[in-house]
Design a protein around this motif. Structure first.
Motif, short mmCIF file in Angstrom:
data_model
loop_
_atom_site.label_atom_id
_atom_site.label_comp_id
_atom_site.label_asym_id
_atom_site.label_seq_id
_atom_site.Cartn_x
_atom_site.Cartn_y
_atom_site.Cartn_z
N ASN A 38 0.85 -1.19 0.00
CA ASN A 38 0.00 0.00 0.00
C ASN A 38 0.88 1.25 0.00
N VAL A 39 0.26 2.38 -0.22
CA VAL A 39 0.99 3.65 -0.34
C VAL A 39 1.74 3.98 0.95
N LYS A 40 1.11 3.74 2.09
CA LYS A 40 1.76 4.03 3.37
C LYS A 40 3.07 3.26 3.51
N GLU A 41 3.05 1.98 3.18
CA GLU A 41 4.27 1.16 3.24
C GLU A 41 5.33 1.69 2.27
N TYR A 42 4.89 2.08 1.07
CA TYR A 42 5.83 2.61 0.08
C TYR A 42 6.52 3.86 0.63
N LEU A 43 5.75 4.75 1.21
CA LEU A 43 6.32 5.99 1.74
C LEU A 43 7.30 5.72 2.88
N GLU A 44 7.05 4.70 3.65
CA GLU A 44 7.96 4.34 4.75
C GLU A 44 9.30 3.82 4.23
N GLU A 45 9.33 3.30 3.01
CA GLU A 45 10.57 2.78 2.42
C GLU A 45 11.47 3.87 1.83
N ILE A 46 10.93 5.05 1.60
CA ILE A 46 11.68 6.12 0.93
C ILE A 46 12.89 6.51 1.78
N PRO A 47 14.07 6.58 1.18
CA PRO A 47 15.25 7.03 1.94
C PRO A 47 15.04 8.43 2.51
N GLU A 48 15.56 8.64 3.69
CA GLU A 48 15.34 9.89 4.43
C GLU A 48 15.75 11.12 3.63
N GLU A 49 16.85 11.04 2.87
CA GLU A 49 17.34 12.22 2.14
C GLU A 49 16.43 12.67 1.00
N ARG A 50 15.47 11.84 0.61
CA ARG A 50 14.55 12.24 -0.45
C ARG A 50 13.08 12.19 -0.03
N LYS A 51 12.85 11.80 1.21
CA LYS A 51 11.47 11.64 1.69
C LYS A 51 10.67 12.93 1.60
N GLN A 52 11.23 14.05 2.05
CA GLN A 52 10.49 15.32 2.04
C GLN A 52 10.08 15.70 0.61
N ALA A 53 10.99 15.59 -0.34
CA ALA A 53 10.67 15.93 -1.73
C ALA A 53 9.64 14.97 -2.31
N PHE A 54 9.77 13.69 -2.00
CA PHE A 54 8.84 12.70 -2.53
C PHE A 54 7.44 12.91 -1.97
N VAL A 55 7.35 13.15 -0.68
CA VAL A 55 6.04 13.39 -0.06
C VAL A 55 5.39 14.65 -0.63
N LYS A 56 6.20 15.69 -0.86
CA LYS A 56 5.67 16.92 -1.45
C LYS A 56 5.19 16.67 -2.89
N LEU A 57 5.93 15.85 -3.63
CA LEU A 57 5.51 15.50 -4.99
C LEU A 57 4.17 14.77 -4.96
N ARG A 58 4.06 13.80 -4.09
CA ARG A 58 2.80 13.06 -3.97
C ARG A 58 1.65 14.00 -3.59
N GLU A 59 1.88 14.86 -2.61
CA GLU A 59 0.84 15.81 -2.20
C GLU A 59 0.45 16.74 -3.35
N THR A 60 1.42 17.15 -4.15
CA THR A 60 1.14 18.00 -5.31
C THR A 60 0.23 17.28 -6.28
N ILE A 61 0.51 16.01 -6.52
CA ILE A 61 -0.31 15.24 -7.45
C ILE A 61 -1.71 15.03 -6.87
N VAL A 62 -1.79 14.57 -5.64
CA VAL A 62 -3.09 14.29 -5.02
C VAL A 62 -3.97 15.54 -4.99
N THR A 63 -3.36 16.68 -4.73
CA THR A 63 -4.11 17.93 -4.65
C THR A 63 -4.60 18.41 -6.01
N ASN A 64 -3.88 18.08 -7.07
CA ASN A 64 -4.16 18.67 -8.38
C ASN A 64 -4.70 17.73 -9.43
N ILE A 65 -4.63 16.43 -9.21
CA ILE A 65 -5.14 15.50 -10.22
C ILE A 65 -6.67 15.57 -10.23
N PRO A 66 -7.28 15.58 -11.40
CA PRO A 66 -8.75 15.69 -11.48
C PRO A 66 -9.47 14.53 -10.80
#
Length: 153
Positions: A7-35
């Protein structure tokens, strides 16, 4: 690099710490803007945004049991990636994105047919990604898919 996360939660937990903030922001950008109509779920070992069978019962031509994919995001070995099928299938959308990219990022565009790669996480153009997500509604994607991809298979 496919994840075994279920699931998405598990995927996000696997993200390396040095890129987690950027990845989470990317996901939030998509979730907020996708029709409306696209659904977030794990897809091909990545986080995917798909057209569910309840909207497009034909599913994906490669395997009709799968829903129609639209966008995936992934934390790959050396970069964060967005796989956008609309860019792959719609030459006008691709041209728009290529023209707009330099206005939003000082990094050179690193792109394949549907893959946009970000190696420097501080330079991800989140505002441009937001605009890209808003460019294609579910019906637009289905029509594009049927006319550009499915017919050629």
């Amino acid at each position: 690099m496919q994840s075994k996360a279920i699931n998405v939660k598990e995927y996000l937990e696997e993200i390396p710490e040095e890129r987690k903030q950027a990845f989470v922001k990317l996901r939030e950008t998509i979730v907020t803007n996708i029709p409306k109509g696209f659904v977030e779920q794990m897809s091909y070992g990545m986080i995917g945004y798909i057209v569910p069978h309840s909207i497009y019962s034909n599913g994906y031509h490669c395997d009709s049991k799968l829903p129609l994919p639209f966008v995936n995001i992934a934390s790959q070995k050396n970069f964060i990636a967005i796989y956008h099928m609309g860019i792959y299938a719609n030459p006008e959308l691709l041209q728009w994105f290529v023209n707009e990219y330099p206005k939003h990022s000082i990094q050179k565009l690193d792109m394949g047919k549907s893959c946009i790669r970000f190696k420097k996480f501080d330079y991800i153009p989140f505002d441009l990604i937001a605009e890209l997500m808003q460019k294609m509604a579910v019906d637009d994607w289905i029509n594009c898919y049927e006319s550009q991809i499915k017919k050629s298979k």
